[in-house]
Design a protein around this motif. Sequence first.
Motif: not given
Length: 148
Positions: A84-92, A105-109, A131-143
């Motif tokens: 959300y903007g430049d802040k990573e947020t885990l939604v559980a 925003h960007y849903l990346f994983d 255009e995004g405000p920052c780089e996005v972390p890598a996603f986690t491959p599924w098991k």
Amino acid sequence: MSTETFELATRFSHIRPQNTPYEDQGLRDFFLYRDLGIAGATGGKVVAQLVKANNAPEQGTGWHRHEAEFHIVIMLKGWARFMYGDKETLVATGDCVHQAPGIVHYLFDYSEDMEYLEIVGPANFTTIDVEGPCEVPAFTPWKSQQPA
């Protein structure tokens, strides 16, 4: 006893799981969507849908924003990681997010079992790639994708 009647602003709706199946006709081809009948019941004022993971994350949603007056996501199962903007947020599981109108925003994983309830008004909201405000972390491959 009063026999007064009045007109409802919306219609009553009761949707059971067998009434509306999950379909791959939604905004993202890596998710499945199940319509909950709310857009029809509200004359397009609000849409409510269940969204669940169908394919593993590869590119995610990309940076975007929605033109909407109201947008919430309630995570029913699993988890998803958003920017959300430049802040990573885990939604559980159990979390509720109010996506403020216009927030970039960007849903990346997301987990294999991810499923959320999305409620948006109006029902015909638009999505605009930005255009995004920052780089996005890598996603986690599924098991299920990892070698045994």
